[in-house]
Design an enzyme around this catalytic site. Sequence first.
Site, PDB file in Angstrom:
ATOM      1  N   SER A 284       0.819  -1.222   0.000  1.00  0.00           N
ATOM      2  CA  SER A 284       0.000   0.000   0.000  1.00  0.00           C
ATOM      3  C   SER A 284       0.849   1.267   0.000  1.00  0.00           C
ATOM      4  CB  SER A 284      -0.965   0.005   1.195  1.00  0.00           C
ATOM      5  OG  SER A 284      -0.253  -0.089   2.410  1.00  0.00           O
TER       6      SER A 284
ATOM      7  N   ASN B  28      -2.803  -1.883  12.849  1.00  0.00           N
ATOM      8  CA  ASN B  28      -4.241  -1.607  12.747  1.00  0.00           C
ATOM      9  C   ASN B  28      -4.645  -0.333  13.494  1.00  0.00           C
ATOM     10  OD1 ASN B  28      -4.109  -3.996  11.420  1.00  0.00           O
ATOM     11  ND2 ASN B  28      -5.300  -5.192  12.896  1.00  0.00           N
TER      12      ASN B  28
ATOM     13  N   HIS C  16     -37.792  23.826 -15.092  1.00  0.00           N
ATOM     14  CA  HIS C  16     -37.911  22.904 -16.246  1.00  0.00           C
ATOM     15  C   HIS C  16     -37.098  23.399 -17.443  1.00  0.00           C
ATOM     16  CE1 HIS C  16     -41.465  21.123 -14.149  1.00  0.00           C
ATOM     17  NE2 HIS C  16     -41.651  22.401 -13.802  1.00  0.00           N
TER      18      HIS C  16
ATOM     19  N   SER D  10     -11.216  25.077 -30.637  1.00  0.00           N
ATOM     20  CA  SER D  10     -11.344  23.807 -31.345  1.00  0.00           C
ATOM     21  C   SER D  10     -10.162  23.663 -32.281  1.00  0.00           C
ATOM     22  CB  SER D  10     -12.645  23.797 -32.136  1.00  0.00           C
ATOM     23  OG  SER D  10     -12.576  22.863 -33.198  1.00  0.00           O
TER      24      SER D  10
ATOM     25  N   LYS E 115     -14.646  28.568 -32.565  1.00  0.00           N
ATOM     26  CA  LYS E 115     -15.146  28.019 -31.313  1.00  0.00           C
ATOM     27  C   LYS E 115     -14.474  28.613 -30.076  1.00  0.00           C
ATOM     28  CE  LYS E 115     -17.902  25.204 -30.611  1.00  0.00           C
ATOM     29  NZ  LYS E 115     -17.816  23.781 -30.571  1.00  0.00           N
TER      30      LYS E 115
ATOM     31  N   GLU F 167     -17.051  22.153 -18.038  1.00  0.00           N
ATOM     32  CA  GLU F 167     -17.441  20.826 -18.545  1.00  0.00           C
ATOM     33  C   GLU F 167     -16.653  19.727 -17.825  1.00  0.00           C
ATOM     34  OE1 GLU F 167     -18.546  20.814 -23.061  1.00  0.00           O
ATOM     35  OE2 GLU F 167     -16.943  22.261 -22.751  1.00  0.00           O
TER      36      GLU F 167
ATOM     37  N   GLN G 278      -7.487  -1.843   3.686  1.00  0.00           N
ATOM     38  CA  GLN G 278      -6.361  -1.136   3.072  1.00  0.00           C
ATOM     39  C   GLN G 278      -6.784  -0.379   1.811  1.00  0.00           C
ATOM     40  OE1 GLN G 278      -2.309  -2.864   2.913  1.00  0.00           O
ATOM     41  NE2 GLN G 278      -2.613  -2.950   0.712  1.00  0.00           N
TER      42      GLN G 278
HETATM   43  N1  ARG Z   1      -1.363  -1.169   5.053  1.00  0.00           N
HETATM   44  C1  ARG Z   1      -2.364  -1.637   5.942  1.00  0.00           C
HETATM   45  C2  ARG Z   1      -3.650  -0.778   5.837  1.00  0.00           C
HETATM   46  O1  ARG Z   1      -3.584   0.272   5.369  1.00  0.00           O
HETATM   47  C3  ARG Z   1      -1.834  -1.613   7.329  1.00  0.00           C
HETATM   48  C4  ARG Z   1      -2.690  -2.273   8.294  1.00  0.00           C
HETATM   49  C5  ARG Z   1      -2.223  -3.568   8.900  1.00  0.00           C
HETATM   50  N2  ARG Z   1      -2.092  -4.702   8.070  1.00  0.00           N
HETATM   51  C6  ARG Z   1      -2.380  -5.962   8.531  1.00  0.00           C
HETATM   52  N3  ARG Z   1      -2.063  -6.970   7.808  1.00  0.00           N
HETATM   53  N4  ARG Z   1      -3.009  -6.119   9.686  1.00  0.00           N
HETATM   54  O2  ARG Z   1      -4.735  -1.229   6.174  1.00  0.00           O
END
Ligand code: ARG
Length: 462
Positions: free
Chosen positions: A20, A107, A153, A275, A281, A288, A320
């Site tokens: 990650s 965590n 409308h 354009s 244009k 947009e 994650q």
């Molecule tokens: N990179 C993970 C996340 O963002 C870290 C969390 C812990 N990963 C785990 N295998 N318990 O969620």
Amino acid sequence: MWGGRFAGSLAPFFEQFQKSLPQDHVLAFADLRTNRAWSQALAKVGVFTAAELAAVHRAIDDLDAEWRRTGIPASDPAEDVHSLVERELVARCGELGKRIHTGRSRNDQVATDLRLYLRERISTLATGITRLCSELVVQADRHHDAPIPGYTHLQRAQPITIGHWALAHCEALGRDRDRLLAAGQRMDVCPLGSGALAGTVLGVDRDALALDLGFAGGPSHNSLDATAQRDHLCELAFVCAMVQTHLSRLAEDTIFFATQEARFLSFGDEVSTGSSLMPQKRNPDAMELVRGKCSRSHGALLALLGSLKGLPLAYNRDLQTDKETLFPTLAETEACLSVAALAIQHATFDTRHCAAEAERGYLNATDLADLLVAAGVPFRDAHGIVGQAVNRAVELGVELQELPAAEQQRLLPQLRVDLRQALAAHTVLARRAVVGGTAPDRVRTEVTRWQQRLAAWNGTHR
Ligand code: ARG
């Protein structure tokens, strides 16, 4: 980091797949802050002596300074930002760095980092909303009394003032800002000390941790909830989706205003494109793109909700993916707010044309019915009488206020007023001086109210 039980290593493709760092490296400075507070808490329960804590903090400060100089190494082989930081701390303070993960899990660490990081992003988003509203209020101030056709409308309905139109978009964005700050308040609690799922050991002082990290709501009260829930991310994704939806409606209004059919405003060169083929244009591409990107924010909200549906407590690796969903939509919403502000800044209303058009298309028919009501005709009858008068005016190719005297005498015998005066756009506008109405005086008052509101916003969130 977790190799003890394993003899082999990850399959190379899966190793890449499960990383990650490409998304969460932006959490690095938050992670350093979390490490600082956690090591302090560990020192209080005897894991580090005062001298050791000082060495750990020196290592954290060094790393912080280095990354502010060089940038965060987003393509490092480390799995995620937490393992990258731990590895770098071990490299700087050896044995002490290896102790820093005592009683902690990635965590509760990622949950804490996210809340610290999102605090900054909320502030940036709030500033983006303030900037756009400021540009809208500048237009509202300039054109508080300028008539323009109002639509329902997409059919001409009644005249409004340009100022009233601009402030309508401010009202919506103001609510988004309120939602954003309320979501920020709700997420202002500290998960650190929740461990992997069940809470930490060692008697760590979580109140002190929350205070140290600036969480006004104190420590979280359930470790399962604190490590497993991401509803605060969904709330932010919703705010982004709502902001983007409001921007998309603002974009659509102004794109229509800029058509040759309406010609109410033109966009400056800063936000217009040409354009490659058609030399004449001049396209409103800025708005947009803002309109077009909106749907991606809806997708992000659905993706986040979907990733949580059916997910058992507590942490699962699915969580994650929250970052790769939320972070881009935050960035895109910030960018769209900036582009919309630029487009409004460089939008010039053709007020002569807007005013002339506000006198055309029977926008004053309701007011003619109101005049009949004032003369004693029940509204439902007045509605029918004016409908016939509009038909006749269409036949004659004139506006209601241009009906010849004989026609007025025949169709509206109850009325002894000069229709040109009584049905002029400025008369029609001035009659709507009710709170929330489009009368220039009322809009003037609302512009002042908005200027005060913006001053307060600028004071709190820069
Ligand atoms: N990179 C993970 C996340 O963002 C870290 C969390 C812990 N990963 C785990 N295998 N318990 O969620």
